[in-house]
Write a protein that holds these residues in place. Sequence first.
Motif, PDB file in Angstrom:
ATOM      1  N   MET A   1       0.727  -1.222   0.008  1.00 43.32           N
ATOM      2  CA  MET A   1      -0.039   0.058  -0.017  1.00 43.32           C
ATOM      3  C   MET A   1       0.936   1.052  -0.030  1.00 43.32           C
ATOM      4  O   MET A   1       1.893   1.392   0.730  1.00 43.32           O
ATOM      5  N   LYS A   2       0.290   2.168  -0.527  1.00 44.60           N
ATOM      6  CA  LYS A   2       1.155   3.563  -0.811  1.00 44.60           C
ATOM      7  C   LYS A   2       0.884   4.382   0.611  1.00 44.60           C
ATOM      8  O   LYS A   2      -0.126   4.279   1.210  1.00 44.60           O
ATOM      9  N   PRO A   3       1.837   5.064   1.117  1.00 45.62           N
ATOM     10  CA  PRO A   3       1.686   5.764   2.145  1.00 45.62           C
ATOM     11  C   PRO A   3       0.769   6.677   2.288  1.00 45.62           C
ATOM     12  O   PRO A   3      -0.165   7.010   3.383  1.00 45.62           O
ATOM     13  N   THR A   6      -2.684   4.574   3.075  1.00 45.02           N
ATOM     14  CA  THR A   6      -2.478   4.231   4.443  1.00 45.02           C
ATOM     15  C   THR A   6      -2.870   5.299   5.500  1.00 45.02           C
ATOM     16  O   THR A   6      -3.320   5.028   6.390  1.00 45.02           O
ATOM     17  N   ALA A   9      -6.658   5.790   5.293  1.00 46.62           N
ATOM     18  CA  ALA A   9      -7.043   4.762   6.105  1.00 46.62           C
ATOM     19  C   ALA A   9      -7.050   5.165   7.560  1.00 46.62           C
ATOM     20  O   ALA A   9      -8.019   4.926   8.289  1.00 46.62           O
ATOM     21  N   ILE A  10      -5.958   5.315   8.140  1.00 43.44           N
ATOM     22  CA  ILE A  10      -5.515   5.948   9.596  1.00 43.44           C
ATOM     23  C   ILE A  10      -6.531   6.971   9.793  1.00 43.44           C
ATOM     24  O   ILE A  10      -7.189   7.310  10.777  1.00 43.44           O
TER      25      ILE A  10
END
Length: 63
Positions: A1-3, A6, A9-10
């Motif tokens: 997953m790309k940062p 991510t 999502a967080i």
Amino acid sequence: MKPTVTGMAIGAVLAFTALIFDFWGFLLMALFIAAGALCGRAAEGKVDFRTVRDALTGRRSSS
């Protein structure tokens, strides 16, 4: 997953937690996410807790 994905999502999880559990639930969730990230980096070998402790106690600089 790309940062970026991510991070999004967080952010979505934290926003959902803030809506459901109010401010203290949000802080608790953020604390658990930070602790999980720290444990994950330690498991990968990217964090040495001795150097972190030394930096926090003033024995060494963090740079």
